[in-house]
Write an enzyme that holds these catalytic residues in place. Structure first.
Site, PDB file in Angstrom:
ATOM      1  CD  GLU A   1      29.959 -21.631 -18.865  1.00  0.00           C
ATOM      2  OE1 GLU A   1      28.752 -21.783 -18.642  1.00  0.00           O
ATOM      3  OE2 GLU A   1      30.711 -22.576 -19.197  1.00  0.00           O
TER       4      GLU A   1
ATOM      5  CD  GLU B   1      25.775 -21.376 -21.790  1.00  0.00           C
ATOM      6  OE1 GLU B   1      25.795 -22.474 -21.165  1.00  0.00           O
ATOM      7  OE2 GLU B   1      26.736 -20.933 -22.447  1.00  0.00           O
TER       8      GLU B   1
END
Length: 441
Positions: free
Chosen positions: A167, A348
Site C-alpha cells: 500500500e 486483503e
C-alpha cells in the site's frame, strides 16, 4: 446461504497479517524501534494509546497459528517481514535472529501444507531512518534495496512469492500529506517526495531481483482508490478521474510504464524524478496484489484537491466503511485493462465488525460472512468477465493491532482474547473453510 461462485482448482485461498500488527516481541532478539512504536507513544494519535509491543504475540505463537490456519483449510499465509528485526538500525549489519524467525515461520507453513507469501515492507520503518527524513529522503530507497536484498538472499528458498511493498498510498499520502499514519506529516512537498521514493525503492529491488535471476513470483500490493462519480455531471466524472489519478495512477502509472499522470502535472503536482528512475520503476512485475475494502462516491469541489467524498447508502462496517462488493467488480475490470491484463491477487479484503465472544467460545459474525460472501461472488464475477484473478487472501487471519484504531476494531476471522491471548475461530472462519473445500449452501 446459496453460493454463486465458481473458482478453478488452482485458485489460491489464503489469509493475511502484518508484522507490527501481530508479532509483538517488540524488544526481543535484537529488534529496535520502528516509526509505529514512536507514533503510538504520542498522546492522542492512537486509540487509548495502544501499541504493538505484545499484540497477539505471534512471534512466540506462530506454530499455534499455523496449525489453526491448516485446520481451517487455508492454502497460503501472507505475512510481512519487520525491517527493524532484519536490520535493526535501518542500514548496516543483518540480525540473524530476525532471519531465523522468518525461516522458522516459512518452514512451519510448508510443514502444514501452506505456501508462504512474504511482504518485504508493511510500514514498520526503523525509527533511525525516519530520523533522517524517512521516505522523504531519497537515500531511503537505497536503504530499502539493501534491506530487501538481505531478505531475499536469506529466505528465497523458503518463500513462495514476494511482495515488495504494501500500500504505497498509505505509506505516502496518508502518512505525509493527510497525517493519518506514522510519521503523521501534513506537507505536500514531503508527500510527493515520499511517493517517488517508495516507487523508486520498488523499482530498485525489481531491477536487482531480475538481474540476479530469481524466479519466485514477485509483485507489489496496492490499495487502489477508484471512486465512482456521485452524479453524471461532467465535473463529477472528471473529479472521480482526478481522484483516481492522485490516489492510484500515481503508483500504477509508473509501475506499468505510463509514468506519472499528466492531469496531476497540470495542477502543479510533480515528483522529483531523476534520470533513469522511471525505467527502473517500470520493470514488469509478475502480479499485482489488490487490497480492497470499499468504494466511495465523489463530487467536484473548488477547494482542496478538487474532489470530495459523498454520503453513501451501503451498510457501514464497524470502522465506518461502506460495504460495496459491486465496486470490487468495477475495480478489477479497470485494473485488468489498466495493467495490460497482469495476473491479480486480492491480497486483503475483509470487514471490521463488533464481535461478541459467547460463553461457549463462539463468535457468530454473520455480517462479516455476508461481506466476505458478496466479495467472493464479486471475484467470481470478475473472473467470468475475463479478469486474470488468481487468489484471495482474507484480512485478517486474527484480530490484531489496527493502527490508529488500536485494539478497538476487529478484522480477524479468528477472535483474539487480548487478555489471555487465546484464539477462537469465528463463524466466518468456518464459512471460509467450507468455501475453500468447495461447499457452501
Amino acid at each position: 446461504m446459496k453460493m454463486s461462485m465458481d473458482f478453478s482448482s488452482d485458485f489460491l485461498f489464503g489469509c493475511a497479517t502484518a508484522s507490527y500488527q501481530v508479532e509483538g516481541a517488540a524488544f526481543e532478539d535484537g529488534r529496535k524501534p520502528c516509526i509505529w512504536d514512536t507514533f503510538a507513544a504520542i498522546p492522542g494519535k492512537v486509540w487509548c494509546g495502544d501499541d504493538g509491543k505484545v499484540s497477539v504475540d505471534q512471534y512466540h505463537r506462530y506454530k499455534e497459528d499455523v496449525a489453526l490456519m491448516a485446520d481451517l483449510g487455508f492454502q497460503a499465509y501472507r505475512f510481512s517481514i519487520a525491517w527493524p528485526r532484519i536490520i535493526p538500525d535501518g542500514r548496516g549489519s543483518v540480525n540473524e535472529k530476525g532471519i531465523a524467525y522468518y525461516r522458522a515461520l516459512c518452514e512451519e507453513l510448508h510443514a502444514k501444507g501452506l505456501k508462504a507469501y512474504a511482504t518485504i515492507y508493511h510500514w514498520d520503518l526503523p525509527q533511525s531512518l525516519q530520523d533522517e527524513g524517512g521516505w522523504a529522503n531519497r537515500r531511503i530507497a537505497y536503504d530499502y534495496l539493501e534491506y530487501a536484498k538481505a531478505c531475499i538472499i536469506a529466505l528465497d528458498d523458503v518463500v513462495d512469492g514476494w511482495i515488495t511493498i504494501n500500500e504505497p498510498f498509505c505509506i505516502t499520502w496518508l502518512s505525509y500529506l493527510y497525517g493519518g499514519h506514522a510519521p503523521g506529516y501534513t506537507d505536500m512537498s514531503l508527500a510527493t517526495r515520499a511517493v517517488h521514493h517508495v516507487n523508486l525503492a520498488h523499482g530498485l529491488i525489481m531491477d536487482w531481483y531480475r538481474k540476479q535471476g530469481y524466479t519466485k513470483p514477485i509483485g507489489i500490493t496496492v490499495n487502489p482508490q477508484t471512486p465512482r462519480p456521485a452524479t453524471r455531471r461532467p465535473e463529477d466524472v472528471k473529479a472521480a478521474a482526478l481522484a483516481r489519478a492522485f490516489e492510484t495512477e500515481v503508483f500504477l502509472g509508473p509501475y506499468t510504464g505510463k509514468g506519472y499522470p499528466e492531469i496531476l502535472a497540470e495542477r502543479g503536482i510533480t515528483f522529483p524524478v531523476e534520470e533513469g528512475d522511471l525505467d527502473l520503476i517500470s520493470i514488469p512485475v509478475d502480479f499485482f496484489g489488490i487490497n480492497y475494502y470499499n468504494e466511495y462516491p465523489v463530487k467536484a469541489v473548488s477547494e482542496g484537491l478538487g474532489w470530495q467524498q459523498q454520503p453513501f447508502w451501503e451498510r457501514k462496517t464497524d470502522i465506518g466503511w461502506p460495504c460495496d462488493a459491486s465496486g470490487l467488480v468495477r475495480q478489477l475490470k479497470w485494473l485488468d485493462e489498466y495493467t495490460g491484463h497482469k495476473p491479480l491477487y486480492i491480497t486483503e479484503n475483509g470487514s471490521a465488525e463488533a464481535d461478541v465472544l459467547t460463553l461457549d467460545g463462539r463468535v457468530h459474525d454473520r455480517e462479516r460472512i455476508d461481506y466476505i460472501h458478496k466479495h467472493l461472488e464479486a471475484c467470481s464475477d470478475a473472473i467470468k468477465a475475463g479478469v486474470d484473478l488468481r487468489g484471495y487472501f482474507v484480512w485478517s487471519f486474527i484480530d490484531n493491532y489496527e493502527w490508529t484504531e488500536g485494539y478497538s476494531k476487529r478484522f480477524g476471522v479468528v477472535y483474539a482474547d487480548y487478555k489471555t491471548l487465546k484464539r477462537y475461530p469465528k463463524d466466518s472462519a468456518y464459512f471460509l473453510r467450507d468455501v475453500i473445500a468447495g461447499y457452501g449452501e
